[in-house]
Design a protein around this motif. Structure first.
Motif, short mmCIF file in Angstrom:
data_model
loop_
_atom_site.label_atom_id
_atom_site.label_comp_id
_atom_site.label_asym_id
_atom_site.label_seq_id
_atom_site.Cartn_x
_atom_site.Cartn_y
_atom_site.Cartn_z
N THR A 1 104.11 0.65 -13.19
CA THR A 1 104.75 0.88 -11.90
C THR A 1 104.03 2.01 -11.17
O THR A 1 103.41 2.87 -11.82
CB THR A 1 106.23 1.30 -12.06
OG1 THR A 1 106.27 2.59 -12.68
CG2 THR A 1 107.01 0.30 -12.90
N PRO A 2 104.11 2.04 -9.84
CA PRO A 2 103.52 3.16 -9.11
C PRO A 2 104.07 4.51 -9.56
O PRO A 2 103.32 5.48 -9.70
CB PRO A 2 103.86 2.87 -7.65
CG PRO A 2 104.00 1.38 -7.59
CD PRO A 2 104.61 0.99 -8.93
N ASP A 3 105.37 4.60 -9.83
CA ASP A 3 105.96 5.87 -10.28
C ASP A 3 105.41 6.28 -11.65
O ASP A 3 105.12 7.45 -11.89
CB ASP A 3 107.49 5.78 -10.34
CG ASP A 3 108.13 5.77 -8.96
OD1 ASP A 3 107.46 6.22 -8.00
OD2 ASP A 3 109.28 5.33 -8.85
N GLY A 4 105.26 5.33 -12.55
CA GLY A 4 104.72 5.63 -13.87
C GLY A 4 103.27 6.10 -13.79
O GLY A 4 102.87 7.04 -14.47
N ALA A 5 102.49 5.44 -12.93
CA ALA A 5 101.09 5.83 -12.76
C ALA A 5 100.99 7.22 -12.15
O ALA A 5 100.20 8.05 -12.59
CB ALA A 5 100.36 4.81 -11.88
N ARG A 6 101.82 7.50 -11.14
CA ARG A 6 101.82 8.84 -10.51
C ARG A 6 102.19 9.91 -11.52
O ARG A 6 101.58 10.97 -11.56
CB ARG A 6 102.77 8.88 -9.32
CG ARG A 6 102.15 8.41 -8.03
CD ARG A 6 103.03 8.73 -6.84
NE ARG A 6 104.28 8.00 -6.85
CZ ARG A 6 104.44 6.77 -6.37
NH1 ARG A 6 103.43 6.13 -5.83
NH2 ARG A 6 105.61 6.18 -6.42
N GLU A 7 103.19 9.65 -12.35
CA GLU A 7 103.62 10.64 -13.36
C GLU A 7 102.51 10.90 -14.36
O GLU A 7 102.25 12.03 -14.74
CB GLU A 7 104.88 10.16 -14.07
CG GLU A 7 105.29 10.99 -15.25
CD GLU A 7 105.56 12.46 -14.94
OE1 GLU A 7 105.55 13.28 -15.90
OE2 GLU A 7 105.78 12.81 -13.77
N PHE A 8 101.83 9.84 -14.79
CA PHE A 8 100.72 10.01 -15.72
C PHE A 8 99.62 10.85 -15.08
O PHE A 8 99.12 11.80 -15.68
CB PHE A 8 100.17 8.65 -16.16
CG PHE A 8 98.92 8.77 -16.98
CD1 PHE A 8 98.97 9.24 -18.29
CD2 PHE A 8 97.69 8.45 -16.44
CE1 PHE A 8 97.82 9.37 -19.05
CE2 PHE A 8 96.53 8.57 -17.20
CZ PHE A 8 96.60 9.03 -18.50
#
Length: 122
Positions: A94-101
């Protein structure tokens, strides 16, 4: 142009698999809907640490959202998760998961020095 770099650790003994995976996956679509372009990527590895550097022209959040939805990136990230040490795992689906990583693993950019072009004397 902006440069981003992230680092993560991989499990001992998986270097050859990670090297092959990161050198041979299909490249993603390099232009996001807003025109942001991924200019280049580089990958470095030593002693179980992988560093991925990305050069972009445009908006970093737009690029991260774009590449997190690219099938090629989704594939390589899901395969990488087999080799990444547990504490560096991520949800790149997800975009949120990628941003958090990216937020957790981003390296601080200190400086970039570019040599000025010199004219060739005839």
């Amino acid at each position: 142009m902006q440069r981003l770099a992230i680092m993560f650790r991989i499990k001992p003994g998986t270097e050859d698999k990670v090297r092959d995976l990161l050198a041979n996956y299909a490249p993603p679509v390099r232009v996001a809907a807003d025109g942001t372009r991924m200019l280049s990527t580089s990958v470095f590895m030593k002693d179980g640490i992988v560093v991925r550097m990305i050069e972009i022209d445009g908006n970093v959040p737009a690029l991260l959202a774009h590449i997190s939805q690219d099938p090629s990136i989704q594939y390589v990230e899901s395969e990488l998760d087999k080799y990444v040490v547990e504490e560096d795992k991520r949800d790149a689906s997800t975009p949120d998961g990628a941003r958090e990583f990216f937020r957790r693993m981003a390296m601080e950019h200190i400086t970039t020095r570019i040599s000025p072009r010199e004219e060739v004397q005839a």
